[in-house]
Scaffold this motif. Structure first.
Motif, short mmCIF file in Angstrom:
data_model
loop_
_atom_site.label_atom_id
_atom_site.label_comp_id
_atom_site.label_asym_id
_atom_site.label_seq_id
_atom_site.Cartn_x
_atom_site.Cartn_y
_atom_site.Cartn_z
N GLU A 43 35.60 51.20 31.51
CA GLU A 43 35.41 49.70 31.33
C GLU A 43 35.49 48.97 32.57
OE1 GLU A 43 37.62 45.89 28.99
OE2 GLU A 43 38.52 47.64 29.54
N TYR A 56 33.45 39.96 41.42
CA TYR A 56 33.23 39.89 39.87
C TYR A 56 34.30 40.57 39.12
CZ TYR A 56 28.51 39.21 41.28
OH TYR A 56 27.31 38.55 42.00
N TYR A 57 34.82 39.78 37.87
CA TYR A 57 35.55 40.14 36.95
C TYR A 57 35.26 40.38 35.51
CZ TYR A 57 38.65 39.31 41.15
OH TYR A 57 39.13 39.09 42.41
N ALA A 58 35.74 41.26 34.98
CA ALA A 58 35.68 41.19 33.54
C ALA A 58 36.36 39.99 32.93
CB ALA A 58 36.35 42.58 32.84
N ASP A 59 35.85 39.44 31.94
CA ASP A 59 36.45 38.35 31.39
C ASP A 59 37.84 38.56 30.87
OD1 ASP A 59 33.24 37.17 29.38
OD2 ASP A 59 34.16 36.72 31.64
N SER A 60 38.00 39.72 30.32
CA SER A 60 39.50 40.07 30.08
C SER A 60 40.48 40.06 31.06
CB SER A 60 39.37 41.43 29.17
OG SER A 60 39.06 42.33 30.11
N LYS A 62 40.01 38.13 33.96
CA LYS A 62 39.83 36.82 34.80
C LYS A 62 40.83 36.10 34.90
CE LYS A 62 35.46 36.10 34.85
NZ LYS A 62 34.02 35.59 34.36
N GLY A 63 41.33 35.56 35.91
CA GLY A 63 42.51 34.72 36.15
C GLY A 63 43.81 35.40 36.00
N ARG A 64 44.02 36.61 35.88
CA ARG A 64 45.20 37.49 35.95
C ARG A 64 45.06 38.46 37.03
NH1 ARG A 64 46.32 40.63 31.99
NH2 ARG A 64 44.45 41.04 31.18
N ASP A 87 46.50 46.00 28.65
CA ASP A 87 45.76 46.59 29.87
C ASP A 87 46.24 47.99 30.43
OD1 ASP A 87 46.81 43.19 31.09
OD2 ASP A 87 44.79 44.06 30.65
N THR A 103 28.31 46.39 37.91
CA THR A 103 29.40 46.66 37.01
C THR A 103 29.39 47.77 36.10
OG1 THR A 103 28.41 45.07 35.49
CG2 THR A 103 29.70 44.13 37.25
#
Length: 121
Positions: A43, A56-60, A62-64, A87, A103
């Motif tokens: 993934e 770029y970040y996976a939505d899961s 993002k922000g962390r 995780d 990606t």
């Protein structure tokens, strides 16, 4: 041929932080993090270009999670904060020569052996 070596995995509790590192044996362009749990495909987690001007970040995550790189040291980092049990996975570093961020796992040319991250609840 570029060799990649990850480090920094371990066992932590939910809410904790970890920083993964990936050292490359040579210069690479885009680099990325992927993860895999048993029985699942790799993934996408995060990717950055050579100058770290695009990430770029996976939505899961993002922000962390935050990815960064030190080109002088040929090292890619993944700072993981507010970790969750979901995780938990083997985290892989990947790199490609062509200077376009991708990606999808099959678009990367080189892979590390992976480092295990386990987050307990």
């Amino acid at each position: 041929q570029v060799q990649l070596q990850e480090s920094g995995g371990g066992l932590v509790q939910a809410g904790d932080s970890l920083r993964l590192s990936c050292t490359a044996s040579g210069r690479t362009f885009p680099m990325a993090w992927f993860r895999r749990t048993p029985g699942e495909e790799r993934e996408f987690v995060a990717a950055t270009n050579w100058r770290s001007t695009s990430t770029y970040y996976a939505d899961s995550v993002k922000g962390r999670f935050t990815t960064s790189r030190d080109n002088a040291e040929n090292t890619l980092y993944l700072q993981m904060n507010s970790l969750k049990p979901e995780d938990s996975a083997i985290y892989y570093c990947a790199a490609r020569y062509t200077n376009v961020i991708k990606t999808k796992a099959d678009e990367y040319d080189f892979w590390g052996q992976g480092t295990q991250v386990t987050v307990s609840s």
